[in-house]
Structure formats: structure tokens, C-alpha cells
Design a protein around this motif. Sequence first.
Motif, short mmCIF file in Angstrom:
data_model
loop_
_atom_site.label_atom_id
_atom_site.label_comp_id
_atom_site.label_asym_id
_atom_site.label_seq_id
_atom_site.Cartn_x
_atom_site.Cartn_y
_atom_site.Cartn_z
N ASP A 1 -50.88 -28.40 -36.34
CA ASP A 1 -51.20 -28.44 -37.77
C ASP A 1 -51.21 -27.04 -38.37
O ASP A 1 -50.79 -26.84 -39.50
N GLY A 2 -51.67 -26.07 -37.60
CA GLY A 2 -51.67 -24.68 -38.08
C GLY A 2 -50.28 -24.08 -38.08
O GLY A 2 -49.91 -23.34 -39.01
N ILE A 3 -49.48 -24.41 -37.07
CA ILE A 3 -48.12 -23.86 -36.97
C ILE A 3 -47.27 -24.28 -38.16
O ILE A 3 -46.55 -23.46 -38.73
N ILE A 4 -47.38 -25.54 -38.57
CA ILE A 4 -46.53 -26.00 -39.68
C ILE A 4 -46.96 -25.42 -41.03
O ILE A 4 -46.24 -25.55 -42.01
N GLN A 5 -48.09 -24.73 -41.07
CA GLN A 5 -48.53 -24.08 -42.30
C GLN A 5 -47.93 -22.68 -42.46
O GLN A 5 -48.10 -22.04 -43.50
N TYR A 6 -47.21 -22.21 -41.44
CA TYR A 6 -46.61 -20.87 -41.48
C TYR A 6 -45.64 -20.79 -42.65
O TYR A 6 -44.82 -21.68 -42.86
N ARG A 7 -45.72 -19.72 -43.40
CA ARG A 7 -44.87 -19.54 -44.58
C ARG A 7 -43.84 -18.44 -44.35
O ARG A 7 -44.15 -17.42 -43.75
N ILE A 8 -42.62 -18.70 -44.81
CA ILE A 8 -41.58 -17.67 -44.79
C ILE A 8 -40.96 -17.59 -46.18
O ILE A 8 -40.98 -18.56 -46.94
N ALA A 9 -40.42 -16.42 -46.50
CA ALA A 9 -39.72 -16.24 -47.77
C ALA A 9 -38.37 -16.94 -47.66
O ALA A 9 -37.67 -16.80 -46.65
N LEU A 10 -38.01 -17.71 -48.68
CA LEU A 10 -36.75 -18.45 -48.66
C LEU A 10 -35.85 -18.04 -49.83
O LEU A 10 -36.00 -18.57 -50.93
N PRO A 11 -34.94 -17.12 -49.58
CA PRO A 11 -33.94 -16.85 -50.62
C PRO A 11 -33.01 -18.05 -50.73
O PRO A 11 -33.12 -19.00 -49.95
N ASP A 12 -32.09 -18.03 -51.68
CA ASP A 12 -31.17 -19.16 -51.80
C ASP A 12 -30.32 -19.28 -50.54
O ASP A 12 -30.21 -18.36 -49.74
N LEU A 13 -29.72 -20.47 -50.35
CA LEU A 13 -28.99 -20.78 -49.11
C LEU A 13 -27.87 -19.80 -48.81
O LEU A 13 -27.68 -19.42 -47.65
N SER A 14 -27.14 -19.36 -49.81
CA SER A 14 -26.04 -18.42 -49.54
C SER A 14 -26.58 -17.09 -49.01
O SER A 14 -26.00 -16.49 -48.10
N GLU A 15 -27.71 -16.64 -49.54
CA GLU A 15 -28.32 -15.40 -49.05
C GLU A 15 -28.89 -15.61 -47.64
O GLU A 15 -28.80 -14.72 -46.79
N GLN A 16 -29.47 -16.77 -47.38
CA GLN A 16 -29.96 -17.07 -46.03
C GLN A 16 -28.82 -16.99 -45.02
O GLN A 16 -28.97 -16.40 -43.95
N ARG A 17 -27.69 -17.59 -45.38
CA ARG A 17 -26.53 -17.57 -44.47
C ARG A 17 -26.00 -16.16 -44.27
O ARG A 17 -25.64 -15.78 -43.15
N ARG A 18 -25.96 -15.38 -45.34
CA ARG A 18 -25.50 -14.00 -45.23
C ARG A 18 -26.42 -13.20 -44.31
O ARG A 18 -25.96 -12.48 -43.42
N LEU A 19 -27.72 -13.35 -44.49
CA LEU A 19 -28.69 -12.65 -43.65
C LEU A 19 -28.59 -13.11 -42.20
O LEU A 19 -28.64 -12.29 -41.27
N ALA A 20 -28.45 -14.42 -41.99
CA ALA A 20 -28.33 -14.94 -40.62
C ALA A 20 -27.08 -14.40 -39.95
O ALA A 20 -27.12 -14.05 -38.76
N ASP A 21 -25.98 -14.30 -40.68
CA ASP A 21 -24.74 -13.73 -40.12
C ASP A 21 -24.96 -12.28 -39.71
O ASP A 21 -24.53 -11.85 -38.64
N GLU A 22 -25.62 -11.52 -40.57
CA GLU A 22 -25.87 -10.11 -40.29
C GLU A 22 -26.78 -9.95 -39.07
O GLU A 22 -26.51 -9.13 -38.19
N ILE A 23 -27.83 -10.74 -39.00
CA ILE A 23 -28.74 -10.67 -37.86
C ILE A 23 -28.02 -11.07 -36.58
O ILE A 23 -28.18 -10.42 -35.54
#
Length: 158
Positions: free
Chosen positions: A107-129
Motif C-alpha cells: 500500500d505504501g509502495i503504490i503511493q510513490y510519486r514520480i514526475a510524468l512529462p508527456d509521453l514523447s518526452e518520457q520516450r526521449r528520456l528513456a532512450d537517452e538513459i
Amino acid sequence: MNTYITTDNMLQNCEGIRPYDGTDNIPSAIAYQKGDILLSNIRPYLKKIWLADRDGSCSPDVLVLRPNTDKVDERFLYYSLRRDFFFDYIMSEAGTKGLKMPRGNKDGIIQYRIALPDLSEQRRLADEIANWYEKIENAQNIMTNCSERKKEIIRQYL
């Protein structure tokens, strides 16, 4: 059985998985799909997490996180969760149960928050990482092979 995942065949420090070498007598399992994130819920400080590259099943001690791909890129989420900050969160703020083999509080784990840019930026960042992780892996392989090369050179000249 290269599709069954337990906390035993998940590798520490976000290193992925190794083939399952246990018994075929599995009392219960949970299905996972390619793109799901598997997280060991036992001793979370060992940082056992894997982005599934295939469908399969896992032990009930492994949490299956299935991203809503309309909102989040699974690789972006995986990279967001494989950080020390996330595992520190599980051990402190989310809470654990037990001392010898602590378990994460679901229950605590699913409360973890992350910043979510738009999907295209998420994909760009994931590619870079992913590109950086590939470079790191290549460098680690070179360093691992250095000692073998050194031994070969010494044998050749002695």
C-alpha cells in the motif's frame, strides 16, 4: 524455465535476472507480461527490479507493476523506479514489515510519486538513459575482460 521469476533468481542492484534453477513443483504463481516491472518484495534494500522482456509467471513474493501505457512509458517508469531514492522510500516512508527478512508495504509502495512529462518526452528520456546504460555495460565488459587479457599477455611473454 526461463520465464519463472522468484526473488532468488532476481539479481541485486538492479542487475536483472538469471535463469530459474529451482524445482518444477511451483505451488502458486502470478502472471506477468512483457513490459511489466517486477519488484522483489522481500528485502527491498537488495534492489531487485526487472523490466520484463517476455511473458511469464512469478512467485507471490515478486510484485508485478503493470504501467498504464496510455500515460506512462514502461521504460521511463522502470528507470524512475530503479533509483536508490525509490528503494530508500520503500525502506523508510512506505514502510516494511519484519526484521530478518523485511517485506515492502504494498500500500505504501503504490503511493510513490514520480514526475510524468508527456509521453514523447518520457520516450526521449528513456532512450537517452538506455543509451547511457549500454555505454556503462560496454565499459564494464571491457574492464572485466582486462584481467583475462593481462593473463594472456603474461603467459605469452613468460
